[in-house]
Design a protein around this motif. Structure first.
Motif, PDB file in Angstrom:
ATOM      1  N   PHE A 198       6.521  -6.935  -7.526  1.00 47.21           N
ATOM      2  CA  PHE A 198       7.011  -5.630  -7.092  1.00 47.21           C
ATOM      3  C   PHE A 198       8.227  -5.184  -7.912  1.00 47.21           C
ATOM      4  N   LEU A 199       9.181  -6.085  -8.113  1.00 50.35           N
ATOM      5  CA  LEU A 199      10.413  -5.716  -8.841  1.00 50.35           C
ATOM      6  C   LEU A 199      10.096  -5.288 -10.276  1.00 50.35           C
ATOM      7  N   ARG A 200       9.099  -5.938 -10.886  1.00 47.05           N
ATOM      8  CA  ARG A 200       8.716  -5.535 -12.242  1.00 47.05           C
ATOM      9  C   ARG A 200       7.963  -4.209 -12.197  1.00 47.05           C
ATOM     10  N   ASP A 201       7.162  -4.051 -11.167  1.00 47.34           N
ATOM     11  CA  ASP A 201       6.276  -2.890 -11.056  1.00 47.34           C
ATOM     12  C   ASP A 201       7.030  -1.563 -10.929  1.00 47.34           C
ATOM     13  N   ILE A 202       8.199  -1.588 -10.289  1.00 44.68           N
ATOM     14  CA  ILE A 202       8.922  -0.318 -10.088  1.00 44.68           C
ATOM     15  C   ILE A 202       9.465   0.243 -11.392  1.00 44.68           C
ATOM     16  N   SER A 203       9.385  -0.538 -12.461  1.00 44.84           N
ATOM     17  CA  SER A 203       9.802  -0.025 -13.771  1.00 44.84           C
ATOM     18  C   SER A 203       8.629   0.451 -14.598  1.00 44.84           C
ATOM     19  N   GLU A 204       7.415   0.278 -14.098  1.00 40.86           N
ATOM     20  CA  GLU A 204       6.309   0.621 -14.983  1.00 40.86           C
ATOM     21  C   GLU A 204       5.146   1.394 -14.353  1.00 40.86           C
ATOM     22  N   HIS A 205       4.756   1.042 -13.141  1.00 39.80           N
ATOM     23  CA  HIS A 205       3.483   1.595 -12.645  1.00 39.80           C
ATOM     24  C   HIS A 205       3.466   3.124 -12.621  1.00 39.80           C
ATOM     25  N   HIS A 206       4.541   3.735 -12.156  1.00 40.91           N
ATOM     26  CA  HIS A 206       4.514   5.199 -12.029  1.00 40.91           C
ATOM     27  C   HIS A 206       4.514   5.891 -13.390  1.00 40.91           C
ATOM     28  N   HIS A 207       4.980   5.194 -14.433  1.00 37.22           N
ATOM     29  CA  HIS A 207       4.895   5.789 -15.781  1.00 37.22           C
ATOM     30  C   HIS A 207       3.426   5.887 -16.211  1.00 37.22           C
ATOM     31  N   GLY A 208       2.652   4.865 -15.858  1.00 38.30           N
ATOM     32  CA  GLY A 208       1.220   4.906 -16.154  1.00 38.30           C
ATOM     33  C   GLY A 208       0.531   6.002 -15.345  1.00 38.30           C
ATOM     34  N   GLN A 209       0.921   6.128 -14.074  1.00 37.58           N
ATOM     35  CA  GLN A 209       0.306   7.174 -13.243  1.00 37.58           C
ATOM     36  C   GLN A 209       0.690   8.570 -13.739  1.00 37.58           C
ATOM     37  N   GLN A 210       1.898   8.723 -14.275  1.00 41.72           N
ATOM     38  CA  GLN A 210       2.284  10.028 -14.842  1.00 41.72           C
ATOM     39  C   GLN A 210       1.391  10.354 -16.045  1.00 41.72           C
ATOM     40  N   LEU A 211       1.196   9.367 -16.921  1.00 40.74           N
ATOM     41  CA  LEU A 211       0.315   9.598 -18.072  1.00 40.74           C
ATOM     42  C   LEU A 211      -1.109   9.927 -17.610  1.00 40.74           C
ATOM     43  N   GLY A 212      -1.553   9.239 -16.569  1.00 38.45           N
ATOM     44  CA  GLY A 212      -2.910   9.472 -16.063  1.00 38.45           C
ATOM     45  C   GLY A 212      -3.054  10.842 -15.433  1.00 38.45           C
ATOM     46  N   ARG A 241       0.839  -1.196   0.000  1.00 42.22           N
ATOM     47  CA  ARG A 241       0.000   0.000   0.000  1.00 42.22           C
ATOM     48  C   ARG A 241       0.883   1.258   0.000  1.00 42.22           C
ATOM     49  N   SER A 242       1.946   1.253   0.781  1.00 36.68           N
ATOM     50  CA  SER A 242       2.865   2.406   0.815  1.00 36.68           C
ATOM     51  C   SER A 242       3.503   2.605  -0.548  1.00 36.68           C
ATOM     52  N   TYR A 243       3.968   1.507  -1.104  1.00 37.41           N
ATOM     53  CA  TYR A 243       4.670   1.580  -2.392  1.00 37.41           C
ATOM     54  C   TYR A 243       3.775   2.189  -3.459  1.00 37.41           C
ATOM     55  N   ARG A 244       2.536   1.684  -3.565  1.00 32.38           N
ATOM     56  CA  ARG A 244       1.669   2.161  -4.646  1.00 32.38           C
ATOM     57  C   ARG A 244       1.362   3.656  -4.478  1.00 32.38           C
ATOM     58  N   LEU A 245       1.132   4.118  -3.244  1.00 32.13           N
ATOM     59  CA  LEU A 245       0.869   5.552  -3.058  1.00 32.13           C
ATOM     60  C   LEU A 245       2.100   6.373  -3.458  1.00 32.13           C
ATOM     61  N   PHE A 246       3.260   5.865  -3.126  1.00 29.85           N
ATOM     62  CA  PHE A 246       4.475   6.634  -3.406  1.00 29.85           C
ATOM     63  C   PHE A 246       4.906   6.581  -4.870  1.00 29.85           C
ATOM     64  N   THR A 247       4.260   5.737  -5.672  1.00 29.70           N
ATOM     65  CA  THR A 247       4.511   5.852  -7.112  1.00 29.70           C
ATOM     66  C   THR A 247       4.016   7.209  -7.606  1.00 29.70           C
ATOM     67  N   VAL A 248       2.963   7.732  -6.954  1.00 27.54           N
ATOM     68  CA  VAL A 248       2.449   9.057  -7.336  1.00 27.54           C
ATOM     69  C   VAL A 248       3.218  10.164  -6.601  1.00 27.54           C
ATOM     70  N   LEU A 249       3.410   9.991  -5.282  1.00 28.88           N
ATOM     71  CA  LEU A 249       4.039  11.061  -4.498  1.00 28.88           C
ATOM     72  C   LEU A 249       5.531  11.201  -4.774  1.00 28.88           C
ATOM     73  N   SER A 250       6.232  10.119  -5.015  1.00 32.27           N
ATOM     74  CA  SER A 250       7.675  10.185  -5.263  1.00 32.27           C
ATOM     75  C   SER A 250       8.018   9.821  -6.704  1.00 32.27           C
ATOM     76  N   GLY A 251       7.384   8.787  -7.218  1.00 24.70           N
ATOM     77  CA  GLY A 251       7.777   8.266  -8.532  1.00 24.70           C
ATOM     78  C   GLY A 251       7.625   9.277  -9.646  1.00 24.70           C
ATOM     79  N   ILE A 252       6.450   9.903  -9.713  1.00 22.56           N
ATOM     80  CA  ILE A 252       6.208  10.876 -10.784  1.00 22.56           C
ATOM     81  C   ILE A 252       7.164  12.063 -10.657  1.00 22.56           C
ATOM     82  N   PRO A 253       7.241  12.729  -9.492  1.00 18.99           N
ATOM     83  CA  PRO A 253       8.160  13.872  -9.400  1.00 18.99           C
ATOM     84  C   PRO A 253       9.604  13.522  -9.737  1.00 18.99           C
ATOM     85  N   MET A 254      10.078  12.395  -9.225  1.00 21.26           N
ATOM     86  CA  MET A 254      11.495  12.068  -9.427  1.00 21.26           C
ATOM     87  C   MET A 254      11.848  11.851 -10.895  1.00 21.26           C
TER      88      MET A 254
END
Lengths: 498, 84
Positions: A320-334, A264-277
């Protein structure tokens, strides 16, 4: 009067405990609030906090920390960062303060519940300092953005966001309500202190601190370093509890708590940290990619803390290891596509050199997420701005509250189940597992789409949705951070190609 | 006639989108409705190719003239739309 050294009195003072005579132990520490069922009474006094501090020491150190952060702010106020910084950086500040400041105040209630309900005297003592930490974090992160309110009304969201039904707020509030506000003292400490704070505040506060300094925002850099020094201390509250559970035959229960909170922490931080970084931090000052930060702070360091305790990686580690290369890219597009729904102005981060960087850090990006950006860029370059915002809403996960995204033509998939006649949607198998593990906990919540389809949002159109989310009410919604200046390169390429 | 919201997974897109359709819509009409939120927004058009609709995960598409009501799709179930 001469003072005793802390070590000479601390152990006696912190173990102070009493035996209730007029109420039962369960009345004094109700199990639903205190937790720790199945742990023998004698273990609570063995809780040994890894970090020891006296109130006198605490106040002195905190005064120095505040003096440092506030003096840097005062010294740099006339530097006019707002007008000089890259707009992408200003968007990071807007996103951060609104998602974090009031939540920190909520965290002071979390810690205060430990102060009252924890059965371990050492934990009650340490949580008192944690409670004061979080009050400080709430106050300082409301005070610092206040400077910008007169320059830009989107900074109003720093205070207001958590009191609205903006979709990003719904995601953050659902997460923090779950891990921080609605569980017993033992579970909360493992969910929030150990799994969330140990790993993910490091990511946000240390990761962004380096980027802030490089971007010239020494005020923010100093602020979040100051906060993280508190987090690093009170995050340790959960570790002795985990040891106690493991030693008393509750390893599986402890592991499950970590598995839920970690995801749950990881998925939220794809938006809070992943997109900005990966998209907002100006390219020339980016310290590392989100994936690299995740690998350093989470994969390596957090996993080491788990191994030290004899716990395992979460069951979904490969996902999880695969997800850190992709999920936040989708959230950035969204987030970028539905930018009118944001309280900040998103940076696209896809100019030609930025795309080269993304391709280098995430091989294959151009052939997947990049292809969607090609369509957006084609519309921008040909002045079809109306085609760059979709005319419908995304389907949203009933656990993470985030849009269901994936790598185009590869991993995008809606995962759903019907529970007691209602269909729920999930953005991953892990979110579905979390729901199925405790449906009673999650089943009543309505995500934004449930509210839209259920008639809670009127009028049922984009205007109604925006107003429901507070856009144009609290402050204006988002638009491209750079006023589409980055599109010029593509426009020239288009003109050259004829 | 009844309004049925579906979840739309359009091949090449990055996100599942909400798609309100009518129970009497044919699958060609459903595909066209899905396309308005995707083609030229997040996925380039592929002129000359036909859009087909299937239940997410199914091997075969629905008949092009079959209706939503005939498909048995329930509210917010996910369909895939793809170029044939």
């Amino acid at each position: 009067m001469a003072l005793l050294e802390r070590a000479q009195w601390y152990d006696i003072a912190r173990s102070t405990e009493w035996t209730p005579r007029y109420v039962t132990q369960d009345e004094l520490f109700p199990p639903e609030l205190s937790g720790g069922e199945g742990l023998p009474d004698e273990v609570w006094s063995t809780y040994d906090e890894p970090y020891k501090v006296s109130y006198r020491e605490y106040v002195d150190i905190q005064r120095q920390k505040d003096a440092g952060a506030y003096s840097v702010k005062a010294a740099l106020e006339r530097a006019d960062l707002y007008n000089k910084a890259d707009p992408g950086w200003i968007s990071i500040l807007k996103e951060h303060y609104a998602a974090v400041a009031v939540v920190e105040y909520g965290a002071s209630f979390q810690e205060s519940r430990f102060v009252r309900w924890s059965k371990a005297p050492g934990m009650r003592n340490m949580a008192t300092f944690g409670m004061l930490d979080e009050i400080r974090h709430g106050q300082i992160q409301l005070y610092f953005p206040h400077e910008y309110v007169s320059k830009d009304r989107q900074f109003e969201w720093s205070h207001a966001a958590m009191f609205t039904d903006n979709w990003v707020t719904l995601g953050a509030r659902h997460f923090f309500d779950d891990v921080m506000m609605t569980r017993d003292a033992v579970s909360t400490s493992i969910f929030a202190n150990f799994a969330f704070e140990t790993g993910f505040t490091n990511l946000q506060f240390i990761g962004l601190s380096g980027d802030a300094a490089k971007a010239g925002d020494f005020t923010f850099s100093k602020l979040i370093q100051s906060i993280q020094s508190d987090e690093a201390r009170h995050a340790q509250l959960g570790t002795p509890l985990l040891q106690m559970m493991i030693e008393n035959g509750q390893r599986e229960k402890a592991q499950k708590m970590i598995d839920i909170s970690f995801w749950r922490s990881y998925r939220l931080f794809t938006v809070l940290s992943g997109i900005p970084m990966d998209y907002y931090v100006p390219l020339d000052v980016r310290e590392a990619s989100f994936k690299e930060f995740m690998e350093e702070w989470i994969v390596t360091q957090f996993m080491r803390s788990l191994e030290d305790l004899g716990l395992s990686k979460p069951w979904y580690w490969d996902i999880f290891l695969r997800d850190i290369s992709e999920h936040h890219h989708g959230q950035q597009l969204g987030t970028y596509s539905w930018r009118p729904t944001l309280w900040w102005n998103p940076a696209a981060g896809v100019s030609p050199p930025e795309r080269d960087w993304l391709e280098e850090k995430y091989p294959g990006w151009n052939d997947t997420f990049g292809k969607v950006w090609d369509v957006l860029i084609d519309n921008f370059a040909n002045d079809r701005i109306d085609r760059t915002v979709p005319g419908t809403l995304p389907v949203i996960c009933n656990v993470s509250q985030l849009p269901i995204v994936g790598t185009p033509s590869q991993t995008l998939r809606d995962i759903s189940l019907v529970h007691e006649g209602r269909r729920y949607h999930f953005a991953s198998e892990v979110d579905k597992w979390i729901f199925e593990d405790d449906p009673e906990r999650y089943r009543h919540h309505k995500n934004l789409i449930d509210r839209f389809l259920g008639g809670d949002i009127q009028p049922a159109d984009l205007g109604g949705v925006l107003e429901y989310m507070g856009l144009g009410v609290v402050g204006p919604g988002g638009d491209d951070a750079h006023g589409l200046a980055w599109v010029e390169t593509y426009r020239k390429q288009l003109a050259k190609a004829g | 006639m009844a309004l049925i919201p579906l979840a739309s997974h359009f091949d090449g897109d990055f996100v599942i989108k909400l798609l309100p359709v009518d129970s009497e819509n044919t699958m060609d009409e459903v595909a066209a409705a899905a396309a308005t939120n995707v083609i030229g927004v997040h996925v380039f058009d592929q002129p000359g190719r036909t859009l087909r609709v299937r239940k997410q995960g199914a091997d075969a598409p629905y008949g092009r003239s079959s209706t939503v009501a005939e498909s048995g799709l329930e509210p917010t179930e996910c369909i895939e739309i793809y170029f044939e």
